[in-house]
Design an enzyme around this catalytic site. Structure first.
Site, short mmCIF file in Angstrom:
data_model
loop_
_atom_site.label_atom_id
_atom_site.label_comp_id
_atom_site.label_asym_id
_atom_site.label_seq_id
_atom_site.Cartn_x
_atom_site.Cartn_y
_atom_site.Cartn_z
N SER A 184 1.03 -1.36 -0.01
CA SER A 184 -0.10 -0.15 0.01
C SER A 184 0.92 1.36 0.03
O SER A 184 0.39 2.50 -0.45
CB SER A 184 -1.02 -0.13 1.20
OG SER A 184 -0.15 -0.21 2.41
N HIS A 212 -5.37 -4.17 -1.81
CA HIS A 212 -5.36 -2.97 -2.77
C HIS A 212 -5.22 -3.51 -4.46
O HIS A 212 -5.13 -2.83 -5.36
CB HIS A 212 -3.85 -2.45 -2.65
CG HIS A 212 -4.24 -1.42 -1.47
ND1 HIS A 212 -4.69 -0.10 -1.66
CD2 HIS A 212 -3.88 -1.56 -0.16
CE1 HIS A 212 -4.81 0.42 -0.33
NE2 HIS A 212 -4.22 -0.52 0.58
N LYS A 243 -12.63 -1.21 -0.22
CA LYS A 243 -11.90 -0.58 -1.10
C LYS A 243 -12.61 -0.39 -2.61
O LYS A 243 -13.70 -0.13 -2.51
CB LYS A 243 -10.51 -1.02 -1.00
CG LYS A 243 -9.68 -1.06 0.20
CD LYS A 243 -8.27 -1.01 0.01
CE LYS A 243 -7.60 -1.45 1.47
NZ LYS A 243 -7.61 -0.40 2.35
C1 LIG Z 1 -3.15 -4.77 2.57
C2 LIG Z 1 -4.45 -4.37 3.44
N1 LIG Z 1 -4.96 -5.20 4.29
C3 LIG Z 1 -5.82 -4.96 5.31
C4 LIG Z 1 -6.36 -4.00 5.31
C5 LIG Z 1 -7.49 -3.56 6.28
O1 LIG Z 1 -8.73 -3.67 5.64
P1 LIG Z 1 -10.05 -3.31 6.34
O2 LIG Z 1 -10.66 -1.74 6.48
O3 LIG Z 1 -11.14 -4.03 5.66
O4 LIG Z 1 -10.00 -3.63 7.69
C6 LIG Z 1 -5.77 -2.87 4.33
C7 LIG Z 1 -6.40 -1.52 4.70
O5 LIG Z 1 -5.80 -0.25 4.55
C8 LIG Z 1 -4.75 -2.96 3.73
O6 LIG Z 1 -4.46 -2.08 3.05
#
Ligand SMILES: Cc1ncc(COP(=O)(O)O)c(C=O)c1O
Length: 401
Positions: A184, A212, A243
């Site tokens: 990210s 992502h 997302k």
């Molecule tokens: C790679 C990754 N995993 C998990 C999450 C967490 O997702 P959630 O908002 O559904 O908890 C994010 C959110 O930023 C993320 O970028």
């Protein structure tokens, strides 16, 4: 409230302010879209949302959520195994599995929950987890919860070091390699072909968090695994519904029938916390259907990302070259990144600056995220603001020296 404790909290908050890392929440009064109204800054163009496909305010997605509320009410007021599962949860989970090409899937209220539910359930004493050092915080915390497992980290995308760690964990079972699909903060992709090959060679299983990547990578938006032509070769996929796939909330684990059944039986967020709200299950299901029916959205997203990247370069920026819809611009110090993002906000562009400790010291950045819903006119307006602010802050002058 305990006065001493209050004073300690205030001191810690002041320290964040002093360090320039205090976060100010921005309050939106309109749905997430390429342009939103923000209480603090008026009408702004959004370049910092994960609304990659623009589905957060799609009429079909909104209508599905409303129908869900009418049909199912607010919720079951229970955890799933007691009386907390609606048929829509099963439909959504089957849809996620068929979309990603796995046998089954299980939803959680967030991908954070999915990741923290997964690792302690599948990795007991005697097992090993080998994790990329830049993996998302939810993976890091999930791995921490598997406290009896051997836990190793490899340098970001360093396949030689991953192989060393696999060799040294050879007596463990299972051995789990975990990576983000798209990282990210960097916007780069995991080297999945090499990771899958190494996993096969060393009898490990692979877990890819494609939060992502889902909706962004691959010709039909099925993610980084589709992008590399590896469908069916990754053991476990985790991801978010918060997302590209509607943007409300929710996460999932997708994998084999036995894995999903094990998670239903033993994963703690399933056993002790309520299900994804039915309204969100309905809107997410519609978002997946919408994406499946409109795969051209994914190509549009990439065309727009390239348009914006080329525009940044034309005015003198040097964004990182990425294949995802994340376009980071490294600016150096944290305070500088914050100054630039504040000035951009005043110029009507909402884009976040990230600094230490989220990214290594000296590599603070402005992270641009593109949405398929942005128009060329909006991107041109944003580029004009980037040019103005880049000149005003001296960032563009520094680059050209
Ligand atoms: C790679 C990754 N995993 C998990 C999450 C967490 O997702 P959630 O908002 O559904 O908890 C994010 C959110 O930023 C993320 O970028």
């Amino acid at each position: 409230m305990n006065q001493a404790f209050e004073a300690k909290l205030r001191t810690d908050l002041d320290a964040l302010k002093q360090a320039g890392t205090y976060k100010h929440l921005r309050h939106l009064t309109t749905p997430m879209a390429p342009e939103v109204h923000m209480e603090e800054a008026g009408d702004v163009i959004v370049l910092s949302s994960n609304n990659y496909l623009g589905l957060a305010d799609r009429p079909e997605v909104i209508a599905a959520g409303k129908e869900g509320l009418e049909k199912y009410g607010a919720g079951t007021a229970s955890v799933r195994f007691i009386c907390g599962t609606f048929d829509i949860h099963r439909r959504l989970e089957r849809r996620i599995a068929s979309f990603l090409g796995t046998e089954a899937a299980l939803t959680y209220v967030s991908c954070w929950n999915a990741n923290t539910g997964l690792f302690p359930t599948i990795c007991a004493e005697g097992s090993a987890i080998i994790s990329d050092e830049l993996n998302h915080a939810s993976i890091i915390d999930g791995v921490r919860l598997a406290s009896k497992a051997r836990r190793e980290r490899y340098k970001h995308s360093d396949m030689a070091q991953l192989e060393e760690k696999l060799k040294s964990a050879a007596s463990s079972f299972p051995i789990v390699i975990v990576t983000d699909g798209v990282f990210s903060m960097e916007g780069d992709l995991a080297k999945l072909p090499e990771i899958v090959a190494l996993a096969k060679r060393y009898g490990a299983i692979t877990v890819v968090d494609d939060s992502h990547g889902t909706g962004v990578m691959g010709a039909t938006g099925r993610g980084t695994i589709e992008h590399y032509g590896l469908t069916g070769q990754v053991d476990v996929i985790t991801g978010t519904l918060g997302k590209a796939l509607g943007g409300a909330a929710g996460g999932f684990v997708a994998g084999s029938d036995a894995l999903i059944d094990t998670l239903i039986q033993r994963s703690r967020p399933q056993l002790f916390s309520n299900a994804l709200p039915a309204t969100v299950a309905c809107s997410s299901l519609e978002a997946i259907d919408y994406l499946d029916g409109h795969p051209a959205l994914v190509a549009q997203l990439h065309e727009k990302t390239e348009y914006f990247r080329a525009g940044l370069k034309r005015i003198g920026y040097a964004p990182l070259e990425t294949e995802s819809a994340i376009v980071p611009i490294i600016v150096g110090e944290t305070a500088f990144a914050i100054e630039i993002s504040d000035k951009l906000l005043k110029a009507g562009i909402f884009v976040t600056g990230f600094g230490f400790p989220v990214v290594p010291e000296g590599t603070a950045r402005i992270r641009v995220q593109i949405s398929a819903a942005l128009t060329t006119e909006e991107m041109d307006r944003a580029l004009a603001a980037f040019e103005r602010v880049g000149n005003e802050t001296g960032l563009l002058a520094k680059r050209s020296r």
